[in-house]
Design a protein around this motif. Structure first.
Motif, PDB file in Angstrom:
ATOM      1  N   TYR A  68     -19.425   2.905   4.200  1.00 25.12           N
ATOM      2  CA  TYR A  68     -20.109   2.238   2.301  1.00 25.12           C
ATOM      3  C   TYR A  68     -19.577   0.759   2.267  1.00 25.12           C
ATOM      4  N   ALA A  69     -20.795   0.395   1.385  1.00 31.10           N
ATOM      5  CA  ALA A  69     -20.759  -0.541   0.587  1.00 31.10           C
ATOM      6  C   ALA A  69     -19.672  -0.666  -1.119  1.00 31.10           C
ATOM      7  N   LEU A  70     -18.422  -1.182  -1.261  1.00 32.47           N
ATOM      8  CA  LEU A  70     -18.309  -1.495  -2.417  1.00 32.47           C
ATOM      9  C   LEU A  70     -17.589  -2.454  -3.268  1.00 32.47           C
ATOM     10  N   ARG A  71     -17.154  -2.652  -3.967  1.00 33.50           N
ATOM     11  CA  ARG A  71     -16.037  -4.073  -4.536  1.00 33.50           C
ATOM     12  C   ARG A  71     -14.392  -3.531  -4.317  1.00 33.50           C
ATOM     13  N   SER A  72     -14.808  -5.121  -3.192  1.00 36.92           N
ATOM     14  CA  SER A  72     -12.761  -5.172  -2.759  1.00 36.92           C
ATOM     15  C   SER A  72     -11.942  -4.950  -3.440  1.00 36.92           C
ATOM     16  N   GLU A  73     -12.713  -5.582  -5.024  1.00 42.42           N
ATOM     17  CA  GLU A  73     -11.563  -5.591  -6.029  1.00 42.42           C
ATOM     18  C   GLU A  73     -10.555  -3.743  -6.201  1.00 42.42           C
ATOM     19  N   LYS A  76      -7.956  -2.875  -3.751  1.00 41.80           N
ATOM     20  CA  LYS A  76      -6.371  -3.734  -4.254  1.00 41.80           C
ATOM     21  C   LYS A  76      -5.229  -2.158  -4.152  1.00 41.80           C
ATOM     22  N   GLY A  77      -4.305  -2.071  -3.270  1.00 41.37           N
ATOM     23  CA  GLY A  77      -3.143  -1.640  -3.160  1.00 41.37           C
ATOM     24  C   GLY A  77      -3.202  -0.420  -2.419  1.00 41.37           C
ATOM     25  N   ALA A  78      -4.387  -0.389  -1.868  1.00 42.83           N
ATOM     26  CA  ALA A  78      -4.819   0.806  -0.746  1.00 42.83           C
ATOM     27  C   ALA A  78      -3.377   0.885   0.241  1.00 42.83           C
ATOM     28  N   ALA A  79      -3.110   1.899   0.474  1.00 46.17           N
ATOM     29  CA  ALA A  79      -2.259   1.357   1.765  1.00 46.17           C
ATOM     30  C   ALA A  79      -1.955   3.119   2.097  1.00 46.17           C
ATOM     31  N   THR A  80      -1.435   3.142   3.335  1.00 45.39           N
ATOM     32  CA  THR A  80      -1.092   4.657   4.078  1.00 45.39           C
ATOM     33  C   THR A  80      -0.297   5.764   3.319  1.00 45.39           C
ATOM     34  N   ASP A  81       0.421   5.082   2.042  1.00 47.19           N
ATOM     35  CA  ASP A  81       1.356   6.297   1.328  1.00 47.19           C
ATOM     36  C   ASP A  81       0.191   5.869   0.300  1.00 47.19           C
ATOM     37  N   LYS A  82       0.063   5.337   0.112  1.00 47.52           N
ATOM     38  CA  LYS A  82      -1.125   5.026  -1.667  1.00 47.52           C
ATOM     39  C   LYS A  82      -2.346   4.931  -1.042  1.00 47.52           C
ATOM     40  N   PRO A  83      -3.251   5.849  -0.608  1.00 45.77           N
ATOM     41  CA  PRO A  83      -4.648   5.474  -0.968  1.00 45.77           C
ATOM     42  C   PRO A  83      -5.217   5.581  -2.073  1.00 45.77           C
ATOM     43  N   VAL A  84      -6.655   4.743  -1.633  1.00 48.50           N
ATOM     44  CA  VAL A  84      -7.406   4.264  -2.719  1.00 48.50           C
ATOM     45  C   VAL A  84      -8.333   5.627  -2.597  1.00 48.50           C
ATOM     46  N   THR A  85      -8.817   5.942  -3.815  1.00 49.13           N
ATOM     47  CA  THR A  85     -10.453   7.236  -3.674  1.00 49.13           C
ATOM     48  C   THR A  85     -11.091   6.678  -4.586  1.00 49.13           C
ATOM     49  N   LEU A  86     -12.340   6.390  -4.058  1.00 42.79           N
ATOM     50  CA  LEU A  86     -13.818   5.718  -4.417  1.00 42.79           C
ATOM     51  C   LEU A  86     -14.637   6.487  -4.158  1.00 42.79           C
ATOM     52  N   ARG A 144      -6.140   1.333   3.085  1.00 38.05           N
ATOM     53  CA  ARG A 144      -6.181  -0.175   3.153  1.00 38.05           C
ATOM     54  C   ARG A 144      -6.857  -0.922   2.758  1.00 38.05           C
ATOM     55  N   GLU A 145      -6.459  -2.674   2.025  1.00 35.81           N
ATOM     56  CA  GLU A 145      -7.082  -3.071   1.346  1.00 35.81           C
ATOM     57  C   GLU A 145      -8.403  -3.825   2.460  1.00 35.81           C
ATOM     58  N   ILE A 146      -9.611  -3.844   1.510  1.00 36.66           N
ATOM     59  CA  ILE A 146     -10.688  -4.704   2.397  1.00 36.66           C
ATOM     60  C   ILE A 146     -10.706  -6.343   1.623  1.00 36.66           C
ATOM     61  N   GLU A 147     -10.859  -6.952   2.741  1.00 37.95           N
ATOM     62  CA  GLU A 147     -11.236  -7.930   1.845  1.00 37.95           C
ATOM     63  C   GLU A 147     -12.343  -8.692   1.516  1.00 37.95           C
ATOM     64  N   ALA A 148     -13.331  -9.301   0.425  1.00 39.48           N
ATOM     65  CA  ALA A 148     -14.596  -9.592   0.573  1.00 39.48           C
ATOM     66  C   ALA A 148     -15.104 -10.247   1.484  1.00 39.48           C
ATOM     67  N   GLY A 149     -16.624  -9.797   1.800  1.00 42.88           N
ATOM     68  CA  GLY A 149     -17.436 -10.686   2.907  1.00 42.88           C
ATOM     69  C   GLY A 149     -17.173  -9.973   4.014  1.00 42.88           C
ATOM     70  N   THR A 150     -16.191  -8.413   4.342  1.00 42.17           N
ATOM     71  CA  THR A 150     -15.664  -7.565   5.740  1.00 42.17           C
ATOM     72  C   THR A 150     -17.365  -6.947   5.606  1.00 42.17           C
ATOM     73  N   ASN A 151     -17.663  -6.855   6.848  1.00 45.95           N
ATOM     74  CA  ASN A 151     -18.853  -6.460   8.214  1.00 45.95           C
ATOM     75  C   ASN A 151     -20.011  -6.555   6.176  1.00 45.95           C
ATOM     76  N   LEU A 152     -20.439  -8.258   6.743  1.00 49.75           N
ATOM     77  CA  LEU A 152     -21.531  -8.699   5.343  1.00 49.75           C
ATOM     78  C   LEU A 152     -21.796  -9.471   5.722  1.00 49.75           C
ATOM     79  N   THR A 153     -23.288  -9.255   6.361  1.00 55.13           N
ATOM     80  CA  THR A 153     -23.987 -10.796   6.437  1.00 55.13           C
ATOM     81  C   THR A 153     -24.787 -11.305   5.040  1.00 55.13           C
ATOM     82  N   PRO A 154     -23.713 -12.692   4.628  1.00 53.06           N
ATOM     83  CA  PRO A 154     -24.673 -13.108   3.987  1.00 53.06           C
ATOM     84  C   PRO A 154     -25.946 -14.279   4.045  1.00 53.06           C
TER      85      PRO A 154
END
Length: 423
Positions: A68-73, A76-86, A144-154
């Motif tokens: 999934y392509a997403l906005r890393s922001e 933020k705050g995603a964790a095992t006990d606090k998943p983020v839904t998109l 889990r949080e995803i950092e900007a640039g992950t799995n993205l070839t510029p």
């Protein structure tokens, strides 16, 4: 020039070292004209000009994963006990473009190699997510949080526009073809292949298709040389063999020098009464570069120039003919093609067994490579005399054995010249 003088001159030869002989040839090696060839026909050719990148590569931001392509922001705050839904609002296969812009809290299903939406700055791999269907919406959760640039070839990660792709003089093989095709070079500018005439001399020679006759041999050198010419990048033209007749040989060779870029002969370069090439190169119409080299096999190897054409008169012995071509004719052909380095590569290796022959000249010994315990070994062929043919097919290298009065023992360091195995 009378026969007695030519016979006298044939016996008086000025000896040169192998590297000196190579250097005497190179000033007469002229670049051939250029031509465009289709990329499908370019394998083994040499580039006649540098090739630059017409655009950056990659030229769009692309996904390195299925996910999934997403906005890393948004993670933020995603964790095992606090998943983020998109919410998934788009699907982008490879070769397609994003259909809708991403809003905060949304993502796009994307395949490897597909264009990443402008609003996204990361791709999360599919295995890290859990898909949900809820009230007609497609969602996924992320723990889990995803950092900007992950799995993205510029854009331009590998190359920028106008970067050097391939330098002039580079031979085109699989890797070069991949680069050229990637950047849309369906035609490339290369040097024309040199036309190389090949003929053997000697009344003892039979055609390959003729039955054996007592005291005569089949003309194998011509076919060996034709393969060597092709491997070097030239176009071989096999001419009829020449009997032991000096005037006939002169006519044939001079005609070949006028029609072809290079002429290579085998046989007739020794000092016997019927060694006609040794006589021919004493003629005033050709300029002799050398007629004896401090080497075994092939000390009588000869090179001459007629106008701007090179003539190589190689030994008639199969082993010497083979070595003479690789050391002298091959670099000339590669040089005419514009090769950045026309000479065969060399490496340092360990001698695998004793070599007991005593040499006044440098020997170029046919041998085989072995890689053992992180080291490179070379093993001399059991049969390596000048007239031996059979070990040519099993040789990977020419082992360079300097002059010696004692021989060499196993374990000593030696230089080896890597032999080509075709293109």
């Amino acid at each position: 020039m009378n026969k007695d003088f030519m016979q006298h001159a044939k016996f008086k030869r000025n000896i040169v070292q192998p590297d000196q002989a190579q250097q005497l040839i190179m000033p007469y090696v002229k670049l051939l004209e250029t031509e465009h060839v289709a990329l499908t026909e370019a394998r083994g050719r040499f580039l006649a000009e540098p090739v630059l990148a017409p655009h950056p590569y990659p030229h769009f931001r692309r996904s390195g994963m299925d996910g999934y392509a997403l906005r890393s922001e948004d993670t933020k705050g995603a964790a095992t006990d606090k998943p983020v839904t998109l919410e998934v609002i788009d699907e982008i296969p490879a070769g397609s473009l994003p259909g809708v812009p991403l809003r905060p809290g949304t993502a796009a299903r994307i395949m490897t190699g597909a264009k990443v939406p402008d609003e996204a700055d990361a791709v999360v791999m599919l295995e890290m997510t859990e898909k949900l269907e809820q009230e007609g919406q497609t969602l996924f959760t992320l723990k889990r949080e995803i950092e900007a640039g992950t799995n993205l070839t510029p854009i331009g990660r590998e190359l920028q526009a106008q970067d050097l792709l391939l330098e002039a003089g580079r031979m085109i093989s699989a890797g070069e073809t991949s680069v050229l095709a990637t950047f849309g070079y369906h035609q490339v500018l290369v040097r024309r292949r040199p036309r190389v005439a090949i003929c053997s001399t000697g009344s003892e020679l039979l055609r390959v298709e003729e039955p054996l006759q007592d005291g005569r041999i089949r003309n194998s050198n011509t076919y060996t040389l034709a393969c060597q010419v092709q491997d070097a990048g030239g176009e071989p033209y096999i001419l009829d063999s020449i009997a032991d007749d000096l005037e006939l040989a002169k006519q044939r060779v001079m005609k070949a020098l006028e029609e072809y870029d290079i002429v290579i002969t085998s046989g007739g370069v020794s000092v016997g009464d019927y060694d006609i090439m040794a006589d021919l190169v004493q003629e005033g119409s050709v300029t002799m570069l050398f007629n004896k080299v401090a080497m075994r096999p092939g000390s009588v190897t000869t090179a001459a120039v007629y106008g701007d054409k090179l003539l190589f008169a190689l030994s008639g012995n199969p082993g010497a003919c083979f070595v003479g071509f690789e050391l002298f004719a091959r670099p000339a052909i590669r040089g005419m093609l514009g090769a950045s380095d026309p000479y065969l590569p060399r490496l340092e290796a360990v001698l695998g067994e004793d070599y007991t022959k005593i040499n006044n000249f440098t020997r170029f010994v046919r041998g085989s490579l072995e890689y053992k315990e992180g080291r490179v070994y070379v093993h001399p062929a059991k049969l390596d005399e000048s007239g031996v043919m059979i070990t040519i097919k099993d040789s990977d290298v020419l082992i360079v054995v300097p002059p010696t009065s004692t021989g060499f023992t196993a374990g000593q360091q030696v230089t080896a010249i890597l032999l080509p195995k075709g293109i």
